[in-house]
Design an enzyme around this catalytic site. Structure first.
Site, PDB file in Angstrom:
ATOM      1  N   GLU A 328     -36.010   3.062 -25.106  1.00 50.07           N
ATOM      2  CA  GLU A 328     -37.133   3.991 -25.157  1.00 50.07           C
ATOM      3  C   GLU A 328     -37.096   4.802 -26.445  1.00 50.07           C
ATOM      4  O   GLU A 328     -36.079   5.426 -26.759  1.00 50.07           O
ATOM      5  CB  GLU A 328     -37.101   4.963 -23.972  1.00 50.07           C
ATOM      6  CG  GLU A 328     -37.435   4.347 -22.644  1.00 50.07           C
ATOM      7  CD  GLU A 328     -37.520   5.381 -21.525  1.00 50.07           C
ATOM      8  OE1 GLU A 328     -38.043   5.040 -20.457  1.00 50.07           O
ATOM      9  OE2 GLU A 328     -37.064   6.532 -21.723  1.00 50.07           O
ATOM     10  N   CYS A 329     -38.182   4.788 -27.193  1.00 47.28           N
ATOM     11  CA  CYS A 329     -38.397   5.672 -28.337  1.00 47.28           C
ATOM     12  C   CYS A 329     -37.236   5.627 -29.332  1.00 47.28           C
ATOM     13  O   CYS A 329     -37.170   4.728 -30.163  1.00 47.28           O
ATOM     14  CB  CYS A 329     -38.672   7.091 -27.857  1.00 47.28           C
ATOM     15  SG  CYS A 329     -39.464   8.140 -29.106  1.00 47.28           S
ATOM     16  N   GLY A 330     -36.303   6.557 -29.264  1.00 49.83           N
ATOM     17  CA  GLY A 330     -35.165   6.541 -30.175  1.00 49.83           C
ATOM     18  C   GLY A 330     -34.388   5.244 -30.084  1.00 49.83           C
ATOM     19  O   GLY A 330     -33.887   4.727 -31.089  1.00 49.83           O
TER      20      GLY A 330
END
Length: 470
Positions: A328-330
């Site tokens: 997720e994301c990072g």
């Protein structure tokens, strides 16, 4: 069942600092404190959980129904001496004109008395109409006290107390003066997370001491004990399964720390043994059947992530061999080929065929709604998917560039930005990486689906190995 809802007239009033200080001060008194945070958030819950000594749980209208909200709240509250709920933004702020997802709506739903934290900087007599207006706006909300924050000195405090006593019936529960120890450094996503603050424990203790000394804790507890029980049976949360299906590696360090406590519970309940590892210092990937790499701040640790060549190589090799990964994301940024930030370009894992670029302004921010395309490795069946919409959130200053043209996507974006404004969730082999932050809730029980997929992959790998050696 003692409880307090800590809210404010507007954002940046100091709610988190006051809430954290109250959690620490109450814990210091020997009380079992259960913190909650309204809305989608990772950083504030880190601080609140560290201060209380218990994982903080999020209460979010966007991802949860009212019954589910009440059940989650009651399930954790019933084992504690007191619950502290920190709001987001202002008491009456929300997405719609009716305020159906506001802090006030949540306080009404849970029947929790509200303490308003007021930023008093530059304010004296004007505090009275502010409080009177907030009381009159919705009489169903029990505003039972105020904590004056950022007070300029004793003279300032005296004026504020006199005004409130003269014009209102709301007691002043505390007056917290400006002090260097009450400041927490901030960056583009808000407060620096507690897992990254070098002296987080010392900072929490100092804030607890300051808030505890300037708030009438006995009055606070008296008010908290006025909270009625909500009409919801006490529910014993399911214990993790004794036998694990899979070993799930979780990146958890100062670069990656954005995880919901409830998601960890759901993963364990589904049969995952969580194996935490450090992307900055661990030289080898632990023996695991799958990976979960959450959000965080990889850009501020890009040099260290790049320098850990052996771990990046391990992860890339494992992915190429079919290791299931959810990022997720990072985590998505880490799995990309490179990360560009402040005129520097850093080499990342290289599994996702794209490059990450940091920007000065957010590229995606707020609630996001998705619909599965069916391409996800653990997608719903066609008969189940239909028009199911997944409610999640995103907040990223980065974007993906030079994305391979032949990649598949797990989601169509109905609201929000995702990767390109239309799609999110890049798929590479058994990797799913996207900007949306999911939450395991009744409407989106992603944890069990992911664990089942990891278990199938592990069983398939075991079967292949048996055939090769047989």
């Amino acid at each position: 069942m003692a409880a307090l809802f800590i809210s404010a007239a507007h954002k940046s009033s100091g709610k988190t600092t006051i809430s954290m200080g109250l959690c620490a001060a109450l814990r210091q008194r020997g009380l079992n404190v259960q913190p909650f945070k309204k809305g989608p958030d990772y950083i504030d819950p880190m601080w609140l959980g560290a201060a209380a000594g218990h994982a903080c749980h999020n209460l979010d209208f966007n991802t949860m129904g009212m019954k589910e909200l009440k059940t989650l709240y009651n399930s954790f509250h019933n084992t504690a001496d007191i619950a502290i709920i920190e709001g987001n933004k202002g008491l009456y702020d929300g997405l719609d004109i009716e305020g159906r997802n506001s802090n006030a709506a949540l306080a009404r739903l849970l029947k929790v008395p509200v303490i308003l934290v007021i930023d008093t900087n530059g304010m004296t007599r004007g505090i009275a109409p502010l409080i009177l207006g907030y009381q009159a706006f919705d009489k169903r909300v029990r505003i039972v006290g105020v904590i004056l924050n950022k007070v300029g000195g004793r003279r300032h405090e005296g004026k504020l107390r006199a005004v409130l006593e003269h014009y209102t019936d709301v007691p002043v529960v505390g007056a917290v003066h400006e002090h260097a120890e009450l400041r927490i450094d901030e960056r583009h996503l808000g407060l620096i997370p507690s897992n990254e603050a070098a002296a987080a424990a010392r900072k929490i203790a100092a804030i607890g001491a300051q808030v505890g000394a300037q708030v009438d804790m006995e009055l606070l507890l008296t008010i908290a004990r006025s909270a009625p029980n909500i009409n919801q049976p006490k529910i014993k949360l399911p214990a993790p399964k004794n036998s694990h299906k899979v070993r799930l590696g979780v990146a958890k360090d100062s670069a990656f720390g954005f995880y919901y406590a409830g998601d960890f519970d759901a993963l364990r309940q589904a049969g995952a043994e969580l194996v935490f590892f450090d992307t900055l210092h661990d030289k080898q990937l632990p023996v695991v059947d799958g990976l979960f790499i959450g959000g965080g701040f990889p850009e501020t640790h890009a040099a260290a992530l790049e320098a850990n060549v052996s771990l990046r190589h391990d992860i890339k090799t494992a992915i190429d061999k079919g290791l299931p990964v959810y990022a997720e994301c990072g985590g998505l940024m880490y799995l990309s080929r490179s990360l560009a930030w402040k005129d520097q370009v850093y080499t990342m894992v290289g599994a996702v065929p794209a490059d990450t670029v940091m920007h000065e302004r957010p590229q995606g921010r707020g609630y996001i709604r998705l619909r599965e395309t069916g391409a996800s490795p653990w997608a719903l069946r066609d008969s189940e998917r239909n028009d199911v919409e997944i409610c999640a959130h995103e907040f990223h200053y980065s974007s993906l560039e030079n994305v391979a043209t032949d990649v598949r996507y797990a989601y169509d974006v109905l609201r929000g930005h995702g990767i390109d404004g239309k799609r999110d969730g890049i798929i590479y082999k058994n990797v799913l990486g996207g900007y949306a932050h999911m939450r395991d809730v009744a409407a989106n029980p992603w944890a069990a689906r992911f664990v089942e997929f990891v278990a199938r992959c592990a069983e398939g790998k075991h079967t292949s190995q048996m055939r090769a050696t047989g």
